[in-house]
Design a protein around this motif. Structure first.
Motif, PDB file in Angstrom:
ATOM      1  N   SER A 182       0.754  -1.201   0.019  1.00 12.23           N
ATOM      2  CA  SER A 182      -0.052  -0.027   0.067  1.00 12.23           C
ATOM      3  C   SER A 182       0.940   1.107  -0.045  1.00 12.23           C
ATOM      4  N   GLU A 183       0.321   2.457  -0.666  1.00 14.34           N
ATOM      5  CA  GLU A 183       1.136   3.616  -0.660  1.00 14.34           C
ATOM      6  C   GLU A 183       0.942   4.233   0.527  1.00 14.34           C
ATOM      7  N   ARG A 184       0.194   3.834   1.621  1.00 13.87           N
ATOM      8  CA  ARG A 184      -0.473   4.293   2.725  1.00 13.87           C
ATOM      9  C   ARG A 184      -0.192   3.336   3.916  1.00 13.87           C
ATOM     10  N   ASP A 203      -3.733   1.920  12.603  1.00 21.17           N
ATOM     11  CA  ASP A 203      -3.977   3.266  13.150  1.00 21.17           C
ATOM     12  C   ASP A 203      -4.741   4.254  12.158  1.00 21.17           C
ATOM     13  N   CYS A 204      -5.278   3.858  10.916  1.00 21.15           N
ATOM     14  CA  CYS A 204      -5.807   4.667  10.071  1.00 21.15           C
ATOM     15  C   CYS A 204      -7.165   5.284  10.542  1.00 21.15           C
ATOM     16  N   ARG A 205      -8.057   4.319  10.852  1.00 19.55           N
ATOM     17  CA  ARG A 205      -9.410   4.825  11.290  1.00 19.55           C
ATOM     18  C   ARG A 205     -10.031   3.741  11.974  1.00 19.55           C
ATOM     19  N   LYS A 239       4.419  15.995  11.723  1.00 18.27           N
ATOM     20  CA  LYS A 239       3.794  15.361  10.397  1.00 18.27           C
ATOM     21  C   LYS A 239       2.677  14.735  10.421  1.00 18.27           C
ATOM     22  N   ALA A 240       2.259  14.171  11.903  1.00 13.33           N
ATOM     23  CA  ALA A 240       1.016  13.551  11.583  1.00 13.33           C
ATOM     24  C   ALA A 240      -0.137  14.431  11.744  1.00 13.33           C
ATOM     25  N   VAL A 241      -1.203  14.101  10.818  1.00 16.33           N
ATOM     26  CA  VAL A 241      -2.443  14.869  10.664  1.00 16.33           C
ATOM     27  C   VAL A 241      -3.561  14.128  10.528  1.00 16.33           C
ATOM     28  N   ALA A 281      -2.152  11.912   7.133  1.00 17.36           N
ATOM     29  CA  ALA A 281      -0.944  11.929   7.136  1.00 17.36           C
ATOM     30  C   ALA A 281      -0.233  11.344   8.018  1.00 17.36           C
ATOM     31  N   GLU A 282       0.411  10.242   7.858  1.00 17.43           N
ATOM     32  CA  GLU A 282       1.097   9.494   9.084  1.00 17.43           C
ATOM     33  C   GLU A 282       2.422  10.190   9.366  1.00 17.43           C
TER      34      GLU A 282
END
Length: 155
Positions: A30-32, A36-38, A93-95, A141-142
């Motif tokens: 994955s590109e992401r 802990d995404c959602r 960095k994290a958003v 954003a990680e």
């Protein structure tokens, strides 16, 4: 030791050999980040302090099982509620897009060390705070989050 790309069949073979018989293995690229995404839960130390004060005791923050505990310094409890509908940067960095307040269940009645229940905790949250404590969001954003990282509302 060799470095292999995620799509290289040799990587899958090597991992399968180490896993042994009877195990099935699939690799996904994955590109992401896929952790802990959602949802991700944010909970302020000030909220734990305020609830403890309202109950006349000290509440361990772990009772609320958040992914990230925020120290919002000179604000009151439940200030993280103002983040709903906004993006928040934690560290450099994290958003996180904060989507909603975190509805609470009976798990917050359990002391994290003893498992002794205190139903007054949930009762106070339900009656005094619309049944919510903390907020949920989605990672946009990680980034690595460290103790004492600044928290900034972006919009």
């Amino acid at each position: 030791m060799s470095v292999l790309a995620i799509g290289d069949p040799a990587l899958l073979r090597q991992l399968a050999e180490r896993a042994g018989d009877g195990h099935s293995l699939t690799l996904l690229r994955s590109e992401r980040a896929m952790t802990d995404c959602r949802p991700i839960s944010l909970f302020s130390l000030q909220t734990a302090r305020q609830l403890g004060g309202e109950l006349g005791s000290v509440l361990d923050k772990r009772r609320f099982r958040a992914n990230v505990y925020l120290d919002l310094e000179n604000v009151g409890g439940f200030s993280e509620n103002t983040f709903v509908g906004h993006k928040v940067r934690i560290g450099c960095k994290a958003v996180i897009s904060v989507l909603e307040r975190d509805p609470r269940c009976q798990m917050i009645t359990l002391d994290p060390d003893t498992a002794v229940t205190n139903p007054e905790v949930l009762r106070k949250v339900a009656r005094g705070h619309d049944g919510t404590a903390g907020v949920y969001g989605a990672v946009l954003a990680e980034g690595v989050i460290r103790v004492d990282d600044p928290v900034e509302v972006l919009d």
